[in-house]
Motif scaffolding. Sequence first.
Motif, PDB file in Angstrom:
ATOM      1  N   PHE A  21       0.855  -1.193   0.000  1.00 39.65           N
ATOM      2  CA  PHE A  21       0.000   0.000   0.000  1.00 39.65           C
ATOM      3  C   PHE A  21       0.885   1.235   0.000  1.00 39.65           C
ATOM      4  N   THR A  22       0.299   2.380  -0.297  1.00 38.08           N
ATOM      5  CA  THR A  22       1.021   3.648  -0.271  1.00 38.08           C
ATOM      6  C   THR A  22       0.683   4.389   1.008  1.00 38.08           C
ATOM      7  N   THR A  23       1.682   5.066   1.562  1.00 34.59           N
ATOM      8  CA  THR A  23       1.495   5.834   2.789  1.00 34.59           C
ATOM      9  C   THR A  23       2.654   6.800   2.957  1.00 34.59           C
ATOM     10  N   PHE A  24       2.435   7.899   3.650  1.00 36.40           N
ATOM     11  CA  PHE A  24       3.473   8.893   3.902  1.00 36.40           C
ATOM     12  C   PHE A  24       4.190   9.313   2.616  1.00 36.40           C
ATOM     13  N   GLY A  25       3.460   9.367   1.532  1.00 34.15           N
ATOM     14  CA  GLY A  25       4.042   9.815   0.280  1.00 34.15           C
ATOM     15  C   GLY A  25       4.948   8.816  -0.396  1.00 34.15           C
ATOM     16  N   GLY A  26       5.011   7.589   0.114  1.00 35.61           N
ATOM     17  CA  GLY A  26       5.842   6.546  -0.479  1.00 35.61           C
ATOM     18  C   GLY A  26       5.083   5.231  -0.487  1.00 35.61           C
ATOM     19  N   SER A  27       5.814   4.130  -0.484  1.00 31.90           N
ATOM     20  CA  SER A  27       5.153   2.825  -0.536  1.00 31.90           C
ATOM     21  C   SER A  27       5.751   1.867   0.474  1.00 31.90           C
ATOM     22  N   LEU A  28       4.896   0.939   0.947  1.00 36.96           N
ATOM     23  CA  LEU A  28       5.312  -0.124   1.846  1.00 36.96           C
ATOM     24  C   LEU A  28       4.918  -1.460   1.245  1.00 36.96           C
ATOM     25  N   LYS A  29       5.841  -2.416   1.311  1.00 32.29           N
ATOM     26  CA  LYS A  29       5.551  -3.790   0.947  1.00 32.29           C
ATOM     27  C   LYS A  29       5.944  -4.663   2.118  1.00 32.29           C
ATOM     28  N   ALA A  30       5.095  -5.641   2.439  1.00 35.32           N
ATOM     29  CA  ALA A  30       5.357  -6.427   3.645  1.00 35.32           C
ATOM     30  C   ALA A  30       4.823  -7.848   3.496  1.00 35.32           C
ATOM     31  N   ALA A  31       5.315  -8.688   4.380  1.00 30.08           N
ATOM     32  CA  ALA A  31       4.788 -10.046   4.545  1.00 30.08           C
ATOM     33  C   ALA A  31       4.594 -10.247   6.033  1.00 30.08           C
ATOM     34  N   VAL A  32       3.364 -10.573   6.439  1.00 30.20           N
ATOM     35  CA  VAL A  32       3.007 -10.659   7.852  1.00 30.20           C
ATOM     36  C   VAL A  32       2.572 -12.074   8.182  1.00 30.20           C
ATOM     37  N   ARG A  33       3.051 -12.578   9.319  1.00 25.36           N
ATOM     38  CA  ARG A  33       2.616 -13.870   9.845  1.00 25.36           C
ATOM     39  C   ARG A  33       2.129 -13.648  11.266  1.00 25.36           C
ATOM     40  N   LEU A  34       0.882 -14.049  11.536  1.00 25.56           N
ATOM     41  CA  LEU A  34       0.305 -13.908  12.869  1.00 25.56           C
ATOM     42  C   LEU A  34      -0.179 -15.258  13.381  1.00 25.56           C
ATOM     43  N   LYS A  35      -0.018 -15.471  14.675  1.00 24.89           N
ATOM     44  CA  LYS A  35      -0.612 -16.620  15.346  1.00 24.89           C
ATOM     45  C   LYS A  35      -1.590 -16.080  16.370  1.00 24.89           C
ATOM     46  N   VAL A  36      -2.868 -16.285  16.107  1.00 26.38           N
ATOM     47  CA  VAL A  36      -3.917 -15.684  16.929  1.00 26.38           C
ATOM     48  C   VAL A  36      -4.176 -16.572  18.136  1.00 26.38           C
ATOM     49  N   GLY A  37      -4.069 -15.978  19.296  1.00 24.93           N
ATOM     50  CA  GLY A  37      -4.299 -16.700  20.542  1.00 24.93           C
ATOM     51  C   GLY A  37      -4.165 -15.717  21.677  1.00 24.93           C
ATOM     52  N   THR A  38      -3.809 -16.207  22.837  1.00 21.90           N
ATOM     53  CA  THR A  38      -3.559 -15.326  23.969  1.00 21.90           C
ATOM     54  C   THR A  38      -2.163 -15.620  24.500  1.00 21.90           C
ATOM     55  N   PRO A  39      -1.144 -14.835  24.132  1.00 18.59           N
ATOM     56  CA  PRO A  39      -1.245 -13.602  23.351  1.00 18.59           C
ATOM     57  C   PRO A  39      -1.183 -13.860  21.848  1.00 18.59           C
ATOM     58  N   ILE A  40      -1.363 -12.780  21.071  1.00 16.83           N
ATOM     59  CA  ILE A  40      -1.105 -12.816  19.639  1.00 16.83           C
ATOM     60  C   ILE A  40       0.403 -12.682  19.434  1.00 16.83           C
ATOM     61  N   SER A  41       0.978 -13.466  18.548  1.00 13.63           N
ATOM     62  CA  SER A  41       2.393 -13.321  18.203  1.00 13.63           C
ATOM     63  C   SER A  41       2.506 -13.160  16.694  1.00 13.63           C
ATOM     64  N   GLY A  42       3.534 -12.471  16.269  1.00 15.55           N
ATOM     65  CA  GLY A  42       3.645 -12.236  14.841  1.00 15.55           C
ATOM     66  C   GLY A  42       5.033 -11.844  14.402  1.00 15.55           C
ATOM     67  N   GLN A  43       5.238 -11.927  13.094  1.00 16.39           N
ATOM     68  CA  GLN A  43       6.486 -11.510  12.463  1.00 16.39           C
ATOM     69  C   GLN A  43       6.144 -10.756  11.193  1.00 16.39           C
ATOM     70  N   ILE A  44       6.964  -9.743  10.890  1.00 16.28           N
ATOM     71  CA  ILE A  44       6.750  -8.965   9.676  1.00 16.28           C
ATOM     72  C   ILE A  44       8.090  -8.679   9.011  1.00 16.28           C
ATOM     73  N   ARG A  45       8.102  -8.856   7.703  1.00 16.88           N
ATOM     74  CA  ARG A  45       9.221  -8.400   6.867  1.00 16.88           C
ATOM     75  C   ARG A  45       8.694  -7.234   6.052  1.00 16.88           C
ATOM     76  N   VAL A  46       9.412  -6.111   6.065  1.00 17.26           N
ATOM     77  CA  VAL A  46       8.881  -4.909   5.441  1.00 17.26           C
ATOM     78  C   VAL A  46       9.962  -4.206   4.626  1.00 17.26           C
ATOM     79  N   THR A  47       9.521  -3.625   3.503  1.00 18.23           N
ATOM     80  CA  THR A  47      10.379  -2.796   2.669  1.00 18.23           C
ATOM     81  C   THR A  47       9.682  -1.462   2.444  1.00 18.23           C
ATOM     82  N   ALA A  48      10.360  -0.380   2.804  1.00 18.60           N
ATOM     83  CA  ALA A  48       9.807   0.968   2.625  1.00 18.60           C
ATOM     84  C   ALA A  48      10.575   1.679   1.527  1.00 18.60           C
ATOM     85  N   THR A  49       9.847   2.417   0.686  1.00 21.56           N
ATOM     86  CA  THR A  49      10.481   3.134  -0.422  1.00 21.56           C
ATOM     87  C   THR A  49       9.939   4.558  -0.502  1.00 21.56           C
ATOM     88  N   GLY A  50      10.833   5.524  -0.367  1.00 20.80           N
ATOM     89  CA  GLY A  50      10.480   6.918  -0.598  1.00 20.80           C
ATOM     90  C   GLY A  50       9.480   7.522   0.357  1.00 20.80           C
TER      91      GLY A  50
END
Length: 302
Positions: free
Chosen positions: A61-90
């Motif tokens: 998606f686009t945000t802050f005048g640039g773009s973000l690309k990501a891959a998100v992994r979530l494990k829903v439970g108590t608590p929620i745990s997750g990992q994200i790989r992200v690339t921001a451009t401009g």
Amino acid sequence: FRLDGASAPATSGQPASSGPPASLSLRLTTPVARVAGLEGRNLATTITTDGNALAVDPLAFTTFGGSLKAAVRLKVGTPISGQIRVTATGLDAAQLATWGGAASSISGRLSGTGTFSGQGKDVESLLATVRGTGRMEIIQGALPGLEFPREALLAMGRPADQAPPPNGGAFDRIASEFAVSNGRLSSTALSLDSRDVEVRAAGSLVLATHALDLKGTVTLSEAMTVLAGDTLTRLASSGGRIALPATVTGTLQAPRPRVDAGALIRQDIRTEVTGLKKEVKARLLDKLTPLRDLTVPKPIRT
């Protein structure tokens, strides 16, 4: 469409279903979305669920005048745990800083990559526990309050009216490899390059308070070194540029740079003392050499 504010569903002592975990794959596009308090536009993603595991990959998606690309992994439970790989451009660094509570602290265009993980009762608390590593650069921007050229020359005794005027902390490029842990962003390889100075530093930024603690070296350009005057210019390194220890404390919004010009004088004194010792030693050797070559006559026995 919202993804923030989600929390793990309440559970009872009885399983909700005796069947296999549900699986779902959904392709989603939307002109406007809000993810963990961050507004994005032209969002496109594929959401896949498998039991209590959820993947949002790819996410763009686009945000802050640039773009973000990501891959998100979530494990829903108590608590929620997750990992994200992200690339921001401009990204617009000024907009990003305002969103993070540090308005007017920096400008420029930010790009970078990172991998982060965390856990919490909901998405917001998960983000508060984030840890991971990444790298970033910001180009053609400014850090108001970080007037290193002026600070350096004033520290070396240059009259204020002869020091370069404030330039708003303008820089060509900031680059850093960093780690995030316990609410702190730290770096052992932070660089800032501008027309007048190069800065190499290490230190940290507290994410909640924006407090700075940086230590490094400021190297003046050849032009700035000349402005320091003949007395100090002779103390420049072999590259013809003056390098000085420096620190930055305070906050992003109100940084406090300090340049230690005294270190250059102390270094010069040590160099002079070392040279003087060598000269004295050489002169003593010159004096003693003729004596060393003298032949002492043997005593005459009668």
